[in-house]
Scaffold this active site. Structure first.
Site, PDB file in Angstrom:
ATOM      1  N   ASP A 100      -3.392  25.946 -51.879  1.00 31.67           N
ATOM      2  CA  ASP A 100      -4.198  26.449 -52.972  1.00 31.67           C
ATOM      3  C   ASP A 100      -3.281  26.827 -53.984  1.00 31.67           C
ATOM      4  O   ASP A 100      -3.536  27.527 -55.168  1.00 31.67           O
ATOM      5  CB  ASP A 100      -5.016  27.567 -52.443  1.00 31.67           C
ATOM      6  CG  ASP A 100      -6.412  27.029 -51.792  1.00 31.67           C
ATOM      7  OD1 ASP A 100      -6.685  25.874 -51.866  1.00 31.67           O
ATOM      8  OD2 ASP A 100      -7.180  28.262 -51.167  1.00 31.67           O
TER       9      ASP A 100
ATOM     10  N   ASP B  88     -13.752  20.962 -47.180  1.00 28.26           N
ATOM     11  CA  ASP B  88     -12.972  21.983 -46.803  1.00 28.26           C
ATOM     12  C   ASP B  88     -13.180  22.510 -45.624  1.00 28.26           C
ATOM     13  O   ASP B  88     -14.210  22.238 -44.945  1.00 28.26           O
ATOM     14  CB  ASP B  88     -13.468  22.978 -47.870  1.00 28.26           C
ATOM     15  CG  ASP B  88     -12.341  23.887 -48.641  1.00 28.26           C
ATOM     16  OD1 ASP B  88     -11.190  24.172 -47.540  1.00 28.26           O
ATOM     17  OD2 ASP B  88     -12.278  24.423 -49.458  1.00 28.26           O
TER      18      ASP B  88
HETATM   19  C1  GLA Z   1     -10.421  26.907 -50.573  1.00 27.44           C
HETATM   20  C2  GLA Z   1     -10.059  25.852 -51.304  1.00 27.44           C
HETATM   21  C3  GLA Z   1     -10.069  26.039 -52.556  1.00 27.44           C
HETATM   22  C4  GLA Z   1     -11.417  25.939 -52.868  1.00 27.44           C
HETATM   23  C5  GLA Z   1     -12.208  27.141 -52.426  1.00 27.44           C
HETATM   24  C6  GLA Z   1     -13.570  27.477 -52.743  1.00 27.44           C
HETATM   25  O1  GLA Z   1      -9.918  28.280 -50.651  1.00 27.44           O
HETATM   26  O2  GLA Z   1      -8.774  25.397 -50.475  1.00 27.44           O
HETATM   27  O3  GLA Z   1      -9.356  24.867 -53.205  1.00 27.44           O
HETATM   28  O4  GLA Z   1     -12.124  24.927 -52.944  1.00 27.44           O
HETATM   29  O5  GLA Z   1     -12.006  27.128 -50.936  1.00 27.44           O
HETATM   30  O6  GLA Z   1     -14.116  28.457 -52.127  1.00 27.44           O
END
Ligand code: GLA
Length: 701
Positions: A505, A445
């Site tokens: 997301d 990420d």
């Molecule tokens: C980001 C990612 C999510 C999740 C969060 C965790 O927002 O896009 O899918 O993994 O971090 O903190």
């Protein structure tokens, strides 16, 4: 171009490019499009498109060509800009020489005053994707700053008069916008130190009269600069030039004597229609971009803990969730954020990649494995929390400007990956995880923009690629997903090291189906995660039916990002049935030819994947239809003469099926010709919001 020009042609799969080259002069693209006959007279082709000087134009009419420099009064932005000793260099690059083969052309330019050399390489390979890249070398003793270096400067054929671009934000990626190119052109840059949510590194140009389309993309995970200049001021001849390149900030790239700057690739596809364009992109990504590994050939069903447990992790909760996941038919269990250091919220511990003391990771993994699932882990290796042991030990390891504040975003800072010791730490931390635990998959990420970054953003991206290359080489069996708060860093640069991206997301199916269709213009379904989230959705607050959510998630790399324990028995059964459907159909969804199915009702999103004998389509109504019966859904890509058995795989949408004409008939299946399915289509009940149908086709012999 003058009489002295020579012609070079490149032939790819169904695509041809013809260049006009003049030694001591410039280089231009005089044809790009469908294949030309082998014996086409290229001189005639050039003359058929040449124009004489017109009024109010310089005596030698300007030709921005493949290396526009603002010469001869052209208002097209220069493709290269340099400075030395704090002042702009006025360049006058001339084509020195070139080397060409049937599919590759290298053009060497030199600027006589500064001695700078520019090499532009065009390649068509044996495929329908064209690439262009720029390399700058400084042989002189004077250090030169590269301020601008477009990977491609593409003279746009005049028939392409419209452009589709994309814009977005967190949880709202890939909004499409189509408009005319002239007279204002197009310009967009990213500033976040990543390709970002704003989408300007993906463009489609259209010839609205014929339907022909051309797509362009920059293979780069840092900032980009995209523009289309229409020359309606300077030379005023209406020519347009598309440029894409990395956005370089002040003094980021300084070339000492003998040093070179190799910019990223720009890739272009051109096709007679948008469906073919999409398929060309998908074929390229499948064959040449994505880092496939044997164990990834089949895209396993995921369960990701994020929207089920958030930061509320305990051994018991995780193992219980794993039990529920296995019961649904999930094949890979991904432990998301919250498993390390003192991470109980998003304000702490990034950089401390040690398992939190209250969690027993070996036991969790053993449990997951005992349920016949792979184990995957979330990491965010490029970041550091100010509240972390790493930051306390090395406060100078983050990107910062000495003496200035260090503003955080999501409570975090970015590590300065241009420093070797920082890269060593990050690679070492990930290596330790991968060697200590049985991890098949990493969700990598990246949740904040790069600021302040001084002069380091470009090198930061190069450093990221170095780290990923090292890890890939050491752990080829580990699949890596690239996520950046959802779709904040999706480009074919990062996809060369990763096998999956996280498009958004936002798991709300009504948003998700639009977002998936946006990315699907370029990316095949198998590289895009698509998860069934909870209802109500935590981002939009909307409640949606499981039978709808699950159908949307089928078209992608399917997963679950919700807690089955919070679902009704009926919803669990529905989800389980769709997971089984995904397993039944993924071979096709992940290898077949993708078509977007347009529908006059803008609330209906539909797409299909066609294989040799099997086809699966999905149509989803996202709003309440203005009419009782929306127009039939017309399919594409079928053999008009062949006959197909058409069925509607269960589970059917409850409300929608009430309006289905003859249940029994539909359950048995209808036999129709490809022509009937493509010309007339299927009148499915798509009146109510959250109605989605799957349509399965079997070609009869
Ligand atoms: C980001 C990612 C999510 C999740 C969060 C965790 O927002 O896009 O899918 O993994 O971090 O903190």
């Amino acid at each position: 171009m003058t009489q002295k020009a020579q012609w070079v042609r490149l032939d790819g799969a169904g695509v041809c490019l013809v260049f006009a080259l003049e030694e001591g002069g410039g280089a231009d693209l005089i044809y790009i499009g469908d294949a030309l006959p082998k014996d086409e007279d290229l001189a005639s082709l050039a003359h058929a498109n040449a124009r004489a000087r017109h009024e109010s134009q310089s005596d030698a009419p300007p030709c921005p060509g493949l290396l526009p420099q603002g010469q001869g009064g052209s208002s097209v932005a220069p493709a290269v800009v340099f400075s030395a000793n704090g002042a702009r260099i006025d360049t006058d690059f001339r084509l020195l020489q070139w080397q060409s083969s049937a599919q590759n052309l290298k053009l060497n330019f030199k600027d006589r005053l500064s001695q700078l050399e520019a090499q532009i390489e065009w390649d068509v390979g044996d495929r329908s994707i064209i690439s262009s890249a720029l390399r700058i070398t400084n042989p002189s003793a004077i250090p030169v700053t590269v301020e601008r270096a477009s990977a491609i400067a593409l003279p746009v054929p005049r028939r392409f008069t419209e452009v589709t671009s994309f814009s977005g934000r967190w949880a709202g990626e890939m909004h499409e916008d189509r408009r005319t190119i002239a007279p204002t052109g197009f310009a967009r840059s990213s500033y976040a130190g990543k390709s970002g949510f704003s989408g300007g590194n993906w463009l489609i140009l259209h010839d609205p009269l014929s339907g022909e389309a051309m797509a362009a993309h920059l293979e780069w995970s840092g900032d980009y600069d995209t523009r289309i200049d229409c020359d309606n001021q300077g030379a005023g001849d209406g020519r347009a030039v598309l440029q894409m390149g990395p956005a370089l900030r002040a003094r980021e790239v300084v070339l000492e004597q003998g040093h070179a700057f190799q910019g990223p690739l720009a890739i272009v596809a051109i096709a007679r229609d948008e469906d073919t364009l999409t398929r060309n992109f998908h074929a390229e990504i499948r064959a040449n971009v994505i880092a496939y590994r044997d164990n990834n050939a089949q895209r396993l069903v995921h369960l990701n803990t994020w929207e089920a447990l958030g930061f509320d992790l305990s051994n018991e909760a995780i193992m219980r969730l794993a039990d529920d996941a296995a019961d649904l038919g999930v094949e890979r269990f991904v432990l998301d954020d919250g498993w390390f250091g003192a991470r109980r919220n998003d304000q702490t511990s990034l950089g401390d990649w040690r398992v939190a003391p209250h969690l027993d990771l070996p036991a969790i993994i053993a449990h997951v494995r005992s349920l016949n699932m792979d184990f995957g882990l979330w990491v965010e290796p490029e970041m550091v929390s100010p509240d972390s042991d790493l930051y306390r030990a090395h406060p100078d390891w983050c990107l910062h400007i000495e003496g200035q504040e260090r503003p955080t975003m999501r409570g975090q800072l970015v590590l300065d990956l241009t420093r070797q010791e920082v890269r060593d730490y990050v690679v070492g931390a990930v290596e330790t995880l991968l060697t200590t635990y049985e991890i098949a998959y990493l969700k990598w990420d990246h949740n904040r923009d790069l600021f302040p970054r001084g002069r380091k953003a470009h090198r930061q991206t190069e450093a990221l690629y170095d780290m990923l290359a090292q890890l890939r080489a050491a752990f080829p069996h580990v699949m890596i997903e690239s996520c950046s708060s959802g779709g904040g860093r999706i480009d074919t640069g990062i996809m060369r090291y990763t096998s999956r991206v996280w498009p958004s997301d936002n798991n709300d199916p009504i948003e998700r189906v639009r977002i998936m269709q946006g990315w699907s213009r370029f990316l095949p379904l198998e590289v895009m995660g698509n998860h069934v989230g909870p209802s109500p959705n935590p981002i939009t607050g909307r409640q949606t039916a499981m039978v709808f959510r699950a159908k949307i998630a089928l078209f992608g790399h399917m997963g679950v990002e919700a807690d089955p324990a919070a679902m009704s028995q009926e919803d669990r059964a529905t989800l389980k049935a769709h997971i089984a459907l995904y397993k039944q159909w993924r071979w096709l969804l992940h290898s077949g030819e993708y078509y977007r199915l347009d529908h006059p009702d803008e609330g209906i999103f539909a797409h299909m994947v066609a294989g040799e004998t099997q086809t699966l389509a999905m149509a989803a109504q996202t709003r309440f239809c203005a009419e009782f019966d929306p127009a039939p859904l017309r399919l594409k890509g079928l053999d008009p003469k062949a006959r197909y058995r058409v069925t509607l795989p269960n589970p059917w949408p409850a409300k929608g099926s009430l309006y289905l004409s003859d249940w029994e008939r539909w359950s048995r299946g209808l036999v129709l010709s490809g022509a009937a399915l493509m010309n007339q289509g299927l009148a499915l009940p798509l009146t109510h919001p959250e109605t989605a149908w799957l349509i399965a086709l079997e070609k009869l012999t």
